[in-house]
Design a protein around this motif. Structure first.
Motif, PDB file in Angstrom:
ATOM      1  N   LEU A   1       0.712  -1.109  -0.105  1.00 32.16           N
ATOM      2  CA  LEU A   1      -0.211   0.079  -0.418  1.00 32.16           C
ATOM      3  C   LEU A   1       1.011   1.262   0.209  1.00 32.16           C
ATOM      4  CD1 LEU A   1      -2.965  -0.726   2.870  1.00 32.16           C
ATOM      5  CD2 LEU A   1      -2.848  -0.618  -0.153  1.00 32.16           C
ATOM      6  N   PHE A   2       1.687   1.376   1.098  1.00 35.22           N
ATOM      7  CA  PHE A   2       2.960   2.508   0.436  1.00 35.22           C
ATOM      8  C   PHE A   2       2.833   2.371  -0.653  1.00 35.22           C
ATOM      9  CE2 PHE A   2       7.597   3.559   0.100  1.00 35.22           C
ATOM     10  CZ  PHE A   2       7.552   4.492   1.000  1.00 35.22           C
ATOM     11  N   LYS A   3       4.082   1.784  -1.608  1.00 33.44           N
ATOM     12  CA  LYS A   3       3.969   1.818  -3.227  1.00 33.44           C
ATOM     13  C   LYS A   3       2.924   2.101  -3.965  1.00 33.44           C
ATOM     14  CE  LYS A   3       6.484  -2.402  -3.087  1.00 33.44           C
ATOM     15  NZ  LYS A   3       6.988  -3.422  -4.033  1.00 33.44           N
ATOM     16  N   LYS A   4       2.060   2.236  -3.678  1.00 27.43           N
ATOM     17  CA  LYS A   4       0.593   2.236  -4.106  1.00 27.43           C
ATOM     18  C   LYS A   4      -0.204   3.711  -3.984  1.00 27.43           C
ATOM     19  CE  LYS A   4      -3.295   2.038  -6.633  1.00 27.43           C
ATOM     20  NZ  LYS A   4      -3.316   2.635  -8.120  1.00 27.43           N
ATOM     21  N   ILE A   5      -0.118   3.976  -2.904  1.00 32.42           N
ATOM     22  CA  ILE A   5      -0.861   5.007  -2.246  1.00 32.42           C
ATOM     23  C   ILE A   5       0.258   5.679  -2.801  1.00 32.42           C
ATOM     24  CG2 ILE A   5      -1.767   5.822  -0.428  1.00 32.42           C
ATOM     25  CD1 ILE A   5      -2.859   3.446  -0.319  1.00 32.42           C
ATOM     26  N   VAL A   6       1.520   6.273  -1.811  1.00 34.97           N
ATOM     27  CA  VAL A   6       2.574   7.097  -1.207  1.00 34.97           C
ATOM     28  C   VAL A   6       2.937   7.320  -2.875  1.00 34.97           C
ATOM     29  CG1 VAL A   6       4.146   7.801   0.094  1.00 34.97           C
ATOM     30  CG2 VAL A   6       2.283   6.496   0.876  1.00 34.97           C
ATOM     31  N   ILE A   7       3.425   6.686  -3.530  1.00 36.94           N
ATOM     32  CA  ILE A   7       4.477   6.444  -4.824  1.00 36.94           C
ATOM     33  C   ILE A   7       3.487   6.448  -5.831  1.00 36.94           C
ATOM     34  CG2 ILE A   7       6.335   6.156  -5.617  1.00 36.94           C
ATOM     35  CD1 ILE A   7       7.754   5.025  -3.165  1.00 36.94           C
ATOM     36  N   ALA A   8       3.356   5.349  -6.351  1.00 35.86           N
ATOM     37  CA  ALA A   8       1.982   5.666  -8.158  1.00 35.86           C
ATOM     38  C   ALA A   8       1.032   6.663  -7.641  1.00 35.86           C
ATOM     39  CB  ALA A   8       1.975   3.995  -7.685  1.00 35.86           C
ATOM     40  N   ASP A   9       0.225   6.921  -6.710  1.00 37.61           N
ATOM     41  CA  ASP A   9      -0.777   7.142  -7.137  1.00 37.61           C
ATOM     42  C   ASP A   9      -0.275   8.879  -7.133  1.00 37.61           C
ATOM     43  OD1 ASP A   9      -2.268   5.347  -6.940  1.00 37.61           O
ATOM     44  OD2 ASP A   9      -3.196   5.430  -5.185  1.00 37.61           O
ATOM     45  N   SER A  10       1.016   9.174  -6.283  1.00 35.62           N
ATOM     46  CA  SER A  10       1.418  10.836  -6.261  1.00 35.62           C
ATOM     47  C   SER A  10       2.470  10.882  -7.669  1.00 35.62           C
ATOM     48  CB  SER A  10       2.270  10.715  -5.086  1.00 35.62           C
ATOM     49  OG  SER A  10       1.997  10.600  -3.955  1.00 35.62           O
ATOM     50  N   ALA A  11       3.081   9.774  -8.166  1.00 29.56           N
ATOM     51  CA  ALA A  11       3.232   9.686  -9.285  1.00 29.56           C
ATOM     52  C   ALA A  11       2.575  10.420 -10.775  1.00 29.56           C
ATOM     53  CB  ALA A  11       3.900   8.884  -9.468  1.00 29.56           C
ATOM     54  N   ALA A  12       1.333   9.325 -10.565  1.00 28.68           N
ATOM     55  CA  ALA A  12       0.916   9.379 -11.224  1.00 28.68           C
ATOM     56  C   ALA A  12      -0.001  10.707 -11.958  1.00 28.68           C
ATOM     57  CB  ALA A  12      -0.567   8.692 -11.101  1.00 28.68           C
ATOM     58  N   SER A  13      -0.226  12.011 -11.079  1.00 27.53           N
ATOM     59  CA  SER A  13      -0.537  13.385 -11.318  1.00 27.53           C
ATOM     60  C   SER A  13       0.745  13.959 -12.221  1.00 27.53           C
ATOM     61  CB  SER A  13      -1.566  13.578  -9.921  1.00 27.53           C
ATOM     62  OG  SER A  13      -0.128  13.836  -9.610  1.00 27.53           O
ATOM     63  N   LEU A  14       1.611  13.616 -11.582  1.00 28.23           N
ATOM     64  CA  LEU A  14       2.812  14.140 -12.196  1.00 28.23           C
ATOM     65  C   LEU A  14       2.974  13.715 -13.665  1.00 28.23           C
ATOM     66  CD1 LEU A  14       5.508  14.324  -9.886  1.00 28.23           C
ATOM     67  CD2 LEU A  14       3.714  16.055 -10.201  1.00 28.23           C
ATOM     68  N   VAL A  15       2.767  12.635 -13.630  1.00 25.53           N
ATOM     69  CA  VAL A  15       2.893  11.686 -15.358  1.00 25.53           C
ATOM     70  C   VAL A  15       1.829  12.329 -15.894  1.00 25.53           C
ATOM     71  CG1 VAL A  15       2.124   9.585 -16.848  1.00 25.53           C
ATOM     72  CG2 VAL A  15       4.315   9.386 -14.531  1.00 25.53           C
ATOM     73  N   ASP A  16       0.488  12.033 -15.865  1.00 26.72           N
ATOM     74  CA  ASP A  16      -1.067  12.540 -16.485  1.00 26.72           C
ATOM     75  C   ASP A  16      -0.075  14.046 -16.777  1.00 26.72           C
ATOM     76  OD1 ASP A  16      -1.607  10.140 -15.965  1.00 26.72           O
ATOM     77  OD2 ASP A  16      -3.244  11.205 -14.507  1.00 26.72           O
ATOM     78  N   GLY A  17       0.512  14.648 -16.375  1.00 26.27           N
ATOM     79  CA  GLY A  17       0.312  16.183 -16.505  1.00 26.27           C
ATOM     80  C   GLY A  17       1.176  16.260 -17.391  1.00 26.27           C
ATOM     81  N   ILE A  18       2.727  16.176 -17.374  1.00 28.05           N
ATOM     82  CA  ILE A  18       3.463  15.861 -17.899  1.00 28.05           C
ATOM     83  C   ILE A  18       3.327  14.775 -19.526  1.00 28.05           C
ATOM     84  CG2 ILE A  18       5.944  14.743 -18.743  1.00 28.05           C
ATOM     85  CD1 ILE A  18       6.098  15.496 -16.042  1.00 28.05           C
ATOM     86  N   PHE A  19       2.551  13.927 -20.090  1.00 27.22           N
ATOM     87  CA  PHE A  19       1.965  13.053 -20.739  1.00 27.22           C
ATOM     88  C   PHE A  19       0.991  14.041 -21.609  1.00 27.22           C
ATOM     89  CE2 PHE A  19       4.395   9.984 -19.196  1.00 27.22           C
ATOM     90  CZ  PHE A  19       4.942   9.395 -21.197  1.00 27.22           C
ATOM     91  N   GLY A  20       0.275  15.207 -20.922  1.00 27.12           N
ATOM     92  CA  GLY A  20      -0.554  15.717 -21.842  1.00 27.12           C
ATOM     93  C   GLY A  20      -0.319  17.084 -21.927  1.00 27.12           C
ATOM     94  N   ASP A  21       0.828  17.728 -21.292  1.00 26.99           N
ATOM     95  CA  ASP A  21       1.335  18.705 -21.883  1.00 26.99           C
ATOM     96  C   ASP A  21       2.159  18.924 -22.945  1.00 26.99           C
ATOM     97  OD1 ASP A  21       2.254  20.845 -21.845  1.00 26.99           O
ATOM     98  OD2 ASP A  21       3.585  21.208 -19.551  1.00 26.99           O
ATOM     99  N   GLU A  22       1.884  19.604 -23.971  1.00 19.86           N
ATOM    100  CA  GLU A  22       2.112  19.850 -25.163  1.00 19.86           C
ATOM    101  C   GLU A  22       3.257  20.111 -25.664  1.00 19.86           C
ATOM    102  OE1 GLU A  22      -1.187  21.150 -27.880  1.00 19.86           O
ATOM    103  OE2 GLU A  22      -2.315  19.257 -27.257  1.00 19.86           O
ATOM    104  N   VAL A  23       3.430  21.783 -24.336  1.00 20.59           N
ATOM    105  CA  VAL A  23       5.036  22.380 -24.663  1.00 20.59           C
ATOM    106  C   VAL A  23       5.725  22.060 -23.814  1.00 20.59           C
ATOM    107  CG1 VAL A  23       3.525  23.977 -25.834  1.00 20.59           C
ATOM    108  CG2 VAL A  23       3.580  23.935 -23.082  1.00 20.59           C
ATOM    109  N   ALA A  24       5.540  20.617 -23.297  1.00 21.12           N
ATOM    110  CA  ALA A  24       6.686  20.594 -22.154  1.00 21.12           C
ATOM    111  C   ALA A  24       8.358  20.247 -22.392  1.00 21.12           C
ATOM    112  CB  ALA A  24       6.566  19.216 -21.360  1.00 21.12           C
ATOM    113  N   SER A  25       9.432  20.354 -21.645  1.00 26.40           N
ATOM    114  CA  SER A  25      10.820  20.456 -22.553  1.00 26.40           C
ATOM    115  C   SER A  25      11.067  18.565 -22.451  1.00 26.40           C
ATOM    116  CB  SER A  25      11.776  21.702 -21.803  1.00 26.40           C
ATOM    117  OG  SER A  25      11.825  20.517 -20.496  1.00 26.40           O
ATOM    118  N   GLY A  26      12.322  18.529 -23.151  1.00 22.03           N
ATOM    119  CA  GLY A  26      12.740  17.427 -23.189  1.00 22.03           C
ATOM    120  C   GLY A  26      12.954  17.069 -22.147  1.00 22.03           C
TER     121      GLY A  26
END
Length: 482
Positions: free
Chosen positions: A203-228
């Motif tokens: 649950l630590f890996k899922k809730i603390v890391i995976a779910d927290s990283a998910a919001s960042l990943v979704d934002g980056i993959f959805g950002d059309e002007v993000a840098s390399g």
């Protein structure tokens, strides 16, 4: 019902009490209880799913008996074909119908034909790929005289539907799991404590890391002007998101099973410490990799034939594995890419070089091991881009935007995302440090509750506190979609 939900937090202790203190004197009653609660657990998403699970269970149970009773090879094969055909037919319909229909329409349009192809609004039953493979392994083993069918339907039903592994594995074999439901189990408090540690770690890996990283990943993959550099960061974060999400589920599943005296196969063995791609696939989603090895790769001839056969079989198993994950060409290409990674090792007979744990006799890896781990991780992260992308076009666009001069700039996110990133990176470092220290064990913290109890209680309370602090919206597990 999600493992990371309040409903499950109430469901598990109720089942535990009923199992050990009400049905404990009768093995059949215990198994029947597990079947009932497993169907409750499964139907929590959609009660209609239960009918498909029950049909699949009955099909394979009676097919196994028919194969055993058959006196001729032809009859055995007929019943095998019936079971496999119906199982794969349902799987393909629910999971791949729209994919094939849309792909066929696109192909015809490329040839100049005008097509008006309708698709169905099909709900993918949760876990169908997993419990279908459970049943297939059972009938395959009976057909190949590697197992005998069980006579008790309830015993077989609990093998297929056992709720900890029902929706996302591990994909168990009848030879390993079925015998455990045929003998009396005794309550072992040490196993319950050990299971509790594994659940908390998952649950630590899922809730603390995976779910927290998910919001960042979704934002980056959805950002059309993000840098390399931001694109590269997004790919790395997704690598940890999917690992912590899926291995976290597996840890919870194995830990919950221990509550009921059941041992499930280990599904992950610290894959990001792998020194080459072959080792990575011996450590990642082990139950699926070994399933394809035993029921596809070896029947095709495995590595016994010439070079062409080895190469052919390698590409088949990786492409099928990719397609198993989902109805999208991105998954197929992800499998193809991993086959390409694997090919040089296969052709030079180095695919079984790293069978022992990394740095087996030292605290740190050697320089060669370190660079092997680093290169393997980079290759894996690159492949994960295709796994995460919505389409092939999106994947190549993402890679093109990543491989720009801005790749060399320090990645900086917007506003509060920087704080989230720092927290996620810190949690990943903690997770990797703990897993490195305990890389020789079944899972991090395995067995340490037996000594230095005050310290371990402090650790477990710290993890529980983090889970509580980070626990907000109950996010589903990534592999539920497969």
């Amino acid at each position: 019902m999600l493992f990371n939900s309040y409903e499950f937090a109430l469901f598990l202790p109720i089942v535990f009490v009923l199992y050990w203190f009400v049905a404990n004197k009768n093995l059949k009653l215990q198994n029947a209880l597990l079947v009932v609660v497993s169907y409750v657990f499964y139907c929590w998403w959609d009660w209609r799913f239960g009918f498909l699970l029950a049909f699949s269970t009955l099909l394979d149970f009676y097919s196994g008996q028919a194969i055993e009773r058959s006196t001729s090879k032809a009859n055995k094969k007929l019943w095998l074909i019936i079971s496999v055909g119906i199982n794969l037919g349902f799987l393909c319909f629910f999971k791949y119908y729209n994919f094939f229909a849309e792909s066929f329409a696109e192909m015809l349009e490329m040839m100049g034909f005008t097509v008006h192809m309708s698709t169905l609004n099909i709900i993918l039953p949760v876990g169908i790929s997993f419990y279908t493979f459970h049943g297939l392994s059972y009938v395959f083993d009976i057909y190949n005289d590697k197992a005998k069918p069980v006579d008790d339907l309830v015993t077989y039903a609990v093998f297929v539907s056992f709720f900890p592994l029902l929706v996302a594995g591990p994909i168990e074999r009848a030879s390993h799991l079925l015998p455990q439901f045929m003998v009396k189990r005794n309550l072992d408090y040490n196993r319950v404590i050990d299971g509790s540690f594994q659940i908390v770690w998952g649950l630590f890996k899922k809730i603390v890391i995976a779910d927290s990283a998910a919001s960042l990943v979704d934002g980056i993959f959805g950002d059309e002007v993000a840098s390399g550099s931001i694109r590269a960061l997004g790919a790395v974060l997704f690598a940890f998101q999917i690992y912590c999400d899926f291995s976290g589920y597996s840890d919870v599943a194995l830990g919950v099973a221990k509550f009921f005296g059941i041992s499930l196969m280990t599904n992950f063995k610290y894959p990001y410490f792998s020194r080459d791609i072959a080792e990575f696939w011996r450590r990642w989603h082990i139950s699926l990799s070994t399933w394809f090895r035993d029921y596809l790769y070896i029947p095709l001839g495995g590595s016994k034939g010439g070079t062409w056969m080895k190469v052919r079989n390698t590409f088949i198993i990786f492409l099928v594995s990719g397609f198993w994950h989902g109805a999208n060409w991105t998954f197929v290409f992800w499998g193809f890419l991993n086959a390409l990674y694997f090919l040089p090792l296969l052709l030079t007979n180095r695919n079984r070089n790293n069978l022992e744990v990394v740095a087996a006799n030292s605290a740190l890896p050697s320089v060669r091991e370190f660079f092997g781990i680093l290169i393997t991780f980079i290759l894996t992260v690159f492949a994960w881009i295709f796994f995460r992308a919505a389409s092939m076009k999106a994947a190549f666009t993402y890679i093109g935007q990543m491989l720009q001069p801005s790749l060399l700039k320090f990645p900086k996110l917007k506003g509060a995302d920087n704080t989230t990133l720092l927290i996620v990176v810190l949690m990943i470092i903690i997770m990797l440090s703990v897993e490195w220290l305990y890389r020789r064990r079944e899972y991090a913290f395995n067995g340490i509750y037996l000594k230095k109890l005050p310290l371990q209680l402090f650790i477990i309370m710290a993890l529980v506190s983090l889970i509580y602090l980070f626990g907000g919206e109950q996010a589903s597990f990534i592999y539920f979609q497969f």
